[in-house]
Design a protein around this motif. Structure first.
Motif, PDB file in Angstrom:
ATOM      1  N   ALA A  38       7.206  -0.196   4.440  1.00 22.90           N
ATOM      2  CA  ALA A  38       7.109   0.369   3.086  1.00 22.90           C
ATOM      3  C   ALA A  38       5.805   1.114   2.846  1.00 22.90           C
ATOM      4  O   ALA A  38       5.646   1.728   1.781  1.00 22.90           O
ATOM      5  CB  ALA A  38       7.267  -0.751   2.044  1.00 22.90           C
ATOM      6  N   ILE A  39       4.870   1.096   3.807  1.00 26.95           N
ATOM      7  CA  ILE A  39       3.608   1.780   3.550  1.00 26.95           C
ATOM      8  C   ILE A  39       3.857   3.285   3.418  1.00 26.95           C
ATOM      9  O   ILE A  39       4.731   3.847   4.066  1.00 26.95           O
ATOM     10  CB  ILE A  39       2.565   1.509   4.647  1.00 26.95           C
ATOM     11  CG1 ILE A  39       2.998   2.116   5.984  1.00 26.95           C
ATOM     12  CG2 ILE A  39       2.269   0.028   4.784  1.00 26.95           C
ATOM     13  CD1 ILE A  39       1.927   2.060   7.063  1.00 26.95           C
ATOM     14  N   GLY A  40       3.085   3.912   2.551  1.00 30.12           N
ATOM     15  CA  GLY A  40       3.140   5.360   2.393  1.00 30.12           C
ATOM     16  C   GLY A  40       4.427   5.892   1.798  1.00 30.12           C
ATOM     17  O   GLY A  40       4.684   7.096   1.878  1.00 30.12           O
ATOM     18  N   ARG A  41       5.207   5.039   1.186  1.00 24.45           N
ATOM     19  CA  ARG A  41       6.493   5.527   0.665  1.00 24.45           C
ATOM     20  C   ARG A  41       6.335   6.388  -0.573  1.00 24.45           C
ATOM     21  O   ARG A  41       7.213   7.187  -0.893  1.00 24.45           O
ATOM     22  CB  ARG A  41       7.423   4.355   0.369  1.00 24.45           C
ATOM     23  CG  ARG A  41       6.975   3.437  -0.760  1.00 24.45           C
ATOM     24  CD  ARG A  41       7.945   2.275  -0.964  1.00 24.45           C
ATOM     25  NE  ARG A  41       7.570   1.407  -2.061  1.00 24.45           N
ATOM     26  CZ  ARG A  41       6.741   0.375  -1.956  1.00 24.45           C
ATOM     27  NH1 ARG A  41       6.187   0.104  -0.777  1.00 24.45           N
ATOM     28  NH2 ARG A  41       6.447  -0.374  -3.000  1.00 24.45           N
ATOM     29  N   CYS A  57       0.864  -1.190   0.000  1.00 21.93           N
ATOM     30  CA  CYS A  57       0.000   0.000   0.000  1.00 21.93           C
ATOM     31  C   CYS A  57       0.897   1.237   0.000  1.00 21.93           C
ATOM     32  O   CYS A  57       1.126   1.872   1.046  1.00 21.93           O
ATOM     33  CB  CYS A  57      -0.922  -0.014   1.206  1.00 21.93           C
ATOM     34  SG  CYS A  57      -2.064  -1.424   1.257  1.00 21.93           S
ATOM     35  N   THR A  58       1.376   1.588  -1.144  1.00 25.62           N
ATOM     36  CA  THR A  58       2.405   2.626  -1.260  1.00 25.62           C
ATOM     37  C   THR A  58       1.898   4.030  -0.956  1.00 25.62           C
ATOM     38  O   THR A  58       2.697   4.943  -0.750  1.00 25.62           O
ATOM     39  CB  THR A  58       3.008   2.600  -2.671  1.00 25.62           C
ATOM     40  OG1 THR A  58       1.932   2.686  -3.633  1.00 25.62           O
ATOM     41  CG2 THR A  58       3.783   1.318  -2.906  1.00 25.62           C
ATOM     42  N   SER A  59       0.569   4.228  -0.932  1.00 30.53           N
ATOM     43  CA  SER A  59       0.010   5.544  -0.611  1.00 30.53           C
ATOM     44  C   SER A  59      -0.445   5.643   0.839  1.00 30.53           C
ATOM     45  O   SER A  59      -0.832   6.729   1.286  1.00 30.53           O
ATOM     46  CB  SER A  59      -1.182   5.858  -1.533  1.00 30.53           C
ATOM     47  OG  SER A  59      -0.771   6.007  -2.865  1.00 30.53           O
ATOM     48  N   LEU A  60      -0.393   4.557   1.575  1.00 35.23           N
ATOM     49  CA  LEU A  60      -1.006   4.493   2.898  1.00 35.23           C
ATOM     50  C   LEU A  60      -0.197   5.292   3.917  1.00 35.23           C
ATOM     51  O   LEU A  60       0.805   4.824   4.459  1.00 35.23           O
ATOM     52  CB  LEU A  60      -1.128   3.038   3.351  1.00 35.23           C
ATOM     53  CG  LEU A  60      -1.842   2.784   4.678  1.00 35.23           C
ATOM     54  CD1 LEU A  60      -3.238   3.388   4.679  1.00 35.23           C
ATOM     55  CD2 LEU A  60      -1.908   1.282   4.963  1.00 35.23           C
ATOM     56  N   LEU A  61      -0.663   6.490   4.202  1.00 36.71           N
ATOM     57  CA  LEU A  61       0.002   7.380   5.153  1.00 36.71           C
ATOM     58  C   LEU A  61      -0.602   7.307   6.545  1.00 36.71           C
ATOM     59  O   LEU A  61       0.077   7.611   7.529  1.00 36.71           O
ATOM     60  CB  LEU A  61      -0.080   8.825   4.662  1.00 36.71           C
ATOM     61  CG  LEU A  61       0.760   9.173   3.444  1.00 36.71           C
ATOM     62  CD1 LEU A  61       0.412  10.565   2.951  1.00 36.71           C
ATOM     63  CD2 LEU A  61       2.237   9.081   3.779  1.00 36.71           C
ATOM     64  N   TRP A  62      -1.870   6.941   6.648  1.00 34.20           N
ATOM     65  CA  TRP A  62      -2.575   6.993   7.925  1.00 34.20           C
ATOM     66  C   TRP A  62      -3.189   5.624   8.217  1.00 34.20           C
ATOM     67  O   TRP A  62      -4.210   5.249   7.638  1.00 34.20           O
ATOM     68  CB  TRP A  62      -3.637   8.087   7.885  1.00 34.20           C
ATOM     69  CG  TRP A  62      -3.021   9.430   7.669  1.00 34.20           C
ATOM     70  CD1 TRP A  62      -2.298  10.159   8.567  1.00 34.20           C
ATOM     71  CD2 TRP A  62      -3.042  10.219   6.465  1.00 34.20           C
ATOM     72  NE1 TRP A  62      -1.876  11.338   8.006  1.00 34.20           N
ATOM     73  CE2 TRP A  62      -2.310  11.404   6.720  1.00 34.20           C
ATOM     74  CE3 TRP A  62      -3.592  10.040   5.204  1.00 34.20           C
ATOM     75  CZ2 TRP A  62      -2.132  12.410   5.767  1.00 34.20           C
ATOM     76  CZ3 TRP A  62      -3.417  11.033   4.246  1.00 34.20           C
ATOM     77  CH2 TRP A  62      -2.695  12.200   4.533  1.00 34.20           C
ATOM     78  N   LEU A  93       3.250  14.092   7.150  1.00 34.30           N
ATOM     79  CA  LEU A  93       2.855  13.740   8.496  1.00 34.30           C
ATOM     80  C   LEU A  93       1.918  12.544   8.507  1.00 34.30           C
ATOM     81  O   LEU A  93       0.702  12.686   8.610  1.00 34.30           O
ATOM     82  CB  LEU A  93       2.201  14.945   9.169  1.00 34.30           C
ATOM     83  CG  LEU A  93       3.091  16.177   9.276  1.00 34.30           C
ATOM     84  CD1 LEU A  93       2.340  17.321   9.890  1.00 34.30           C
ATOM     85  CD2 LEU A  93       4.323  15.852  10.084  1.00 34.30           C
ATOM     86  N   GLY A  94       2.476  11.359   8.398  1.00 33.75           N
ATOM     87  CA  GLY A  94       1.686  10.147   8.505  1.00 33.75           C
ATOM     88  C   GLY A  94       1.669   9.642   9.929  1.00 33.75           C
ATOM     89  O   GLY A  94       2.409  10.098  10.788  1.00 33.75           O
ATOM     90  N   TYR A  95       0.789   8.674  10.213  1.00 33.70           N
ATOM     91  CA  TYR A  95       0.789   8.050  11.529  1.00 33.70           C
ATOM     92  C   TYR A  95       0.540   6.551  11.410  1.00 33.70           C
ATOM     93  O   TYR A  95      -0.060   6.058  10.455  1.00 33.70           O
ATOM     94  CB  TYR A  95      -0.228   8.693  12.475  1.00 33.70           C
ATOM     95  CG  TYR A  95      -1.691   8.640  12.062  1.00 33.70           C
ATOM     96  CD1 TYR A  95      -2.407   7.454  12.043  1.00 33.70           C
ATOM     97  CD2 TYR A  95      -2.376   9.811  11.737  1.00 33.70           C
ATOM     98  CE1 TYR A  95      -3.748   7.421  11.693  1.00 33.70           C
ATOM     99  CE2 TYR A  95      -3.722   9.794  11.393  1.00 33.70           C
ATOM    100  CZ  TYR A  95      -4.404   8.593  11.379  1.00 33.70           C
ATOM    101  OH  TYR A  95      -5.732   8.559  11.032  1.00 33.70           O
ATOM    102  N   VAL A  96       1.054   5.827  12.418  1.00 35.98           N
ATOM    103  CA  VAL A  96       0.807   4.395  12.562  1.00 35.98           C
ATOM    104  C   VAL A  96       0.323   4.168  13.988  1.00 35.98           C
ATOM    105  O   VAL A  96       1.016   4.496  14.950  1.00 35.98           O
ATOM    106  CB  VAL A  96       2.067   3.556  12.282  1.00 35.98           C
ATOM    107  CG1 VAL A  96       1.832   2.104  12.688  1.00 35.98           C
ATOM    108  CG2 VAL A  96       2.443   3.633  10.811  1.00 35.98           C
TER     109      VAL A  96
END
Length: 775
Positions: A484-487, A461-466, A563-566
């Protein structure tokens, strides 16, 4: 919703009480010949701004004083005689008082000072020739005094702190006025009939003030009128909408209007946007709305409309956005919603629905991009038919009673950008097919009973920032592939920027508040300044890749970080935190607390542009990595209830932004806490249950550890420099919410206590999730 006027038409003239002190200077400068005097004034202006803005300066700082004429300077325009007619200092990082000699530019007709942090208006009230004036998005306070501004055509003073009434000014200044925007201030007074003498007025935005009164027939001659978020009362008389109604946009949301809404709205045949959200309208939705052939947006939520939807409404063949949420319809989703073939956005949350998702036909709407059925009473399995909605981008089914597993078929929703299934009763694992959703920006599955391991395929999920998987029953290790998420969210943002349709625009800020938590420091200040209008703008910009850049003058690591979060809190995850986590360069909030993690905290975590780091209540051991001292934007750090050992690294003293710090109940931590610098601001509450820690102040005594007590994290006072930077950034952000811009800077304005669970991004599931919350 008042659209911003064309820049070629925009810039009104504003006067304020007490600004007549400079009148004598006006008489003198009118004797100046040619443009030489104008250059002198601009040079004086440049030096005034330089003196009051020591660090951040706008383009005025480069004005070449050696030029014979100022007409080629950035933001300056002249007429054929060389006199300055236009001055654009918008977004020029100007703070403090306004220049006091604008009136010495006698040919000035255009003045734009918007998007700064001006605290006053200088002598602008004496610039009697100004036709276009824009002072929006500043800090100007006090009452309006517009009596001298008789040539105004456009006036924008929105987003300030203006107070008092404005009605007395309009007979004097509105003869030529076409555009008026006084929104988002503190203005008061009865507006009924206020503009009847303004024959040329077409665009009026009075939203987000404290105006009172009733609607009157005069609004039908405007093209756009917004009275949203005021204190308008009574019913809407049928005579409000007269023959020849010119309205194209009408926003009456968030007032105290009552009764039935009149069918005579049908006379406004040019209407494209209508919002009645957040009033107390009753009875059936008027069938006359079905005659609005051009209408594209209908926002009717949070009223008391009858659940019978008039069939005439389906005649609105251009309708794309329909919000009939929060009307407490009950029963099944009405069949009529499946007949709106042109719909792209359908909001039906908070309606006490119990069924009818499939039978209503809404899952067969051919162009539907956004479906919000959250905060209802649906039960049973998630509808598998959703997987066939090829155009779907945003699916919100949160806060219901859905059970069973997440259908693997949802992995076919290749265009999906937001999937919110939080706070249901879902079981089973996260399907491997989730890795097919390469356009996914948000995945919110918190507050369910999901089990099994996090699938490594999520790393696709290369766009997954949140990502929010908190408060489930997930087990196993954190997969290294998840780093690798949100890269690379760029392609998804690019698609959204090229989409001409509105991506956000509901009558409330529900999605913003749930997807961008208030306690998330880079966004927290937004909640203190949020109105319905700018909250929609925030979400819209985030979906397009704007407004998510953290600007820091000190940290090169995070100066361009997304500014992503996990959120993985409250699960049963075990094993070590993978060292690959250091590759998540778009991550600013990391919550791993309340799991069973072991091993050492990887040094690579110091490569992240974190603002919040919480690994409390695990079994992590070994020393605290000195590399954490590199995270210069870190504001919240909670390592409590672990097995960290060794001395606190000296590098932590570099964390000058840290204002929440907790290492309590790590009995193997040792050493002396310095009494100076950053750590001099934290007391024993940050070190409870650490017998080998010496605070070097007082008696050194600490309360006995209580295993069931959550340690309190002491807030330190933020440094004056930090307060000033955040203060400036906050208003820069407000400035960027309306016109086309590059980036929005988000910085913390207030931070909640860590021990207050309601203040953190993941809240426990409420006992009665279908109780309607205040919007």
């Amino acid at each position: 919703m008042i659209r911003e006027a064309n820049p070629c038409l925009m810039s009104p003239l504003l006067g304020f009480l007490g600004l007549l002190l400079f009148a004598g200077e006006v008489v003198v400068v009118t004797r100046a010949q040619g443009g030489g005097g104008d250059k002198d004034v601009l040079v004086e202006l440049k030096r005034f701004l330089q003196e009051n803005n020591k660090i951040n300066r706008g383009a005025y700082d480069t004005w070449p004083e050696s030029d014979a004429s100022p007409c080629g300077w950035h933001g300056v325009r002249c007429d054929v005689t060389g006199r300055v007619t236009s001055l654009d200092l918008s977004g020029a990082s100007i703070t403090g008082p306004a220049f006091g000699n604008f009136s010495r530019l006698p040919a000035l007709v255009w003045l734009d000072l918007s998007g700064n942090t001006l605290s006053g208006a200088g002598d602008i009230g004496q610039c009697r020739g100004v036709v276009h004036l824009n002072l929006s998005r500043n800090l100007i306070s006090g009452p309006l005094d517009l009596a001298s501004l008789t040539r105004l055509r456009t006036l924008d003073v929105s987003g300030n702190r203006l107070e008092g009434g404005v009605a007395a000014n309009f007979p004097a200044i509105c003869a030529d006025l076409a555009v008026l925007n006084v929104s988002t201030n503190r203005l008061t007074g009865n507006i009924t009939g206020m503009f009847d003498g303004c024959a040329r007025l077409e665009y009026v935005d009075l939203s987000s003030n404290n105006f009172t009164g009733e609607l009157w027939p005069g609004i039908a001659r405007f093209k756009e009128f917004s009275g949203a978020e005021n204190k308008l009362t009574e019913s809407v008389p049928p005579a409000t909408f007269t023959d020849g109604c010119k309205l194209e946009s009408l926003d009456l949301s968030s007032n105290e209007l009552v009764g039935k809404f009149p069918d005579f709205i049908a006379k406004c045949s040019n209407l494209t946007y209508l919002s009645l959200w957040g009033n107390k309208f009753t009875g059936m939705i008027p069938a006359g709305m079905g005659e609005l052939a051009l209408v594209q947006t209908l926002i009717l939520g949070k009223n008391q409309f009858d659940r019978r939807i008039p069939p005439e409404l389906t005649n609105c063949s251009r309708l794309q956005f329909l919000d009939i949420s929060s009307n407490m319809f009950g029963g099944d989703v009405q069949d009529i919603f499946g007949r709106f073939q042109s719909l792209r956005y359908l909001m039906l949350h908070r309606n006490n629905y119990t069924g009818g998702i499939v039978t209503s036909g809404v899952l067969r709407l051919p162009q539907l991009a956004r479906l919000d059925l959250s905060f209802n009473e649906f039960s049973g399995k998630l509808p598998a038919a959703v997987a066939d909605m090829k155009t779907l981008k945003y699916l919100m089914l949160a806060f219901n009673n859905f059970s069973g597993e997440i259908p693997p078929a949802y992995g076919r929703l290749r265009e999906l950008q937001a999937l919110d299934l939080s706070y249901n009763k879902l079981i089973g694992g996260i399907p491997v097919s989730i890795g097919n959703l390469t356009s996914l920006l948000w995945l919110i599955l918190a507050g369910n009973q999901l089990s099994g391991e996090i699938p490594p395929e999520i790393g696709n999920c290369t766009s997954l920032l949140w990502l929010n998987l908190a408060n489930n029953r997930l087990i196993g290790k954190i997969p290294p592939e998840m780093a690798a998420i949100g890269r690379d969210p760029g392609p998804t943002f690019a698609k959204n920027r090229n989409d001409p349709s509105v991506l956000a625009g509901s009558g409330e800020c529900q999605a913003v508040k749930r997807w961008i938590p208030e306690s998330y420091p880079p966004f927290s200040f937004v909640y203190s300044i949020m109105t319905r209008e700018n909250c929609r703008s925030i979400l819209d910009r985030i979906l397009k890749g704007y407004g998510i850049i953290l600007i820091s003058p000190w940290s090169p690591v995070s100066s361009k970080g997304i500014l992503g979060y996990v959120e993985l809190s409250g699960n049963q995850l075990s094993g070590e935190i993978p060292s690959q986590i250091g590759a998540m360069r778009n991550l600013s909030l990391l919550h791993l607390d309340g799991n069973r993690l072991t091993g050492r905290l990887p040094a690579e975590i110091g490569q992240l542009p974190l603002v919040v780091l919480n690994v409390s209540r695990n079994s992590i051991s070994g020393p605290i990595p000195s590399e954490i001292g590199r995270i210069l934007n870190l504001e919240m750090m909670d390592f409590s209830y672990n097995n960290f050992s060794g001395e606190l690294p000296a590098s932590l003293s570099q964390l000058t932004e840290l204002n929440r710090f907790n290492v309590s109940y790590n009995p193997f931590l040792s050493g002396s806490v310095p009494t100076t610098g950053q750590f001099g601001t934290f007391d024993e509450q940050s070190f409870l249950g650490d017998p080998l820690i010496s605070l070097r102040r007082g008696t050194g005594m600490q309360p006995p550890p209580g295993a069931e007590d959550v340690p309190r994290v002491i807030r330190r006072d933020v440094s004056p420099r930090t307060i000033m930077i955040r203060f400036l950034l906050a208003f820069i952000i407000v400035a960027l919410l309306l016109p086309p811009v590059g980036f929005i800077a988000f910085f913390a304005f207030k931070v909640p206590h860590l021990h207050d669970q309601s203040a953190w991004p993941v809240s426990p599931r409420p006992e009665a999730p279908r109780v309607v919350a205040n919007n």
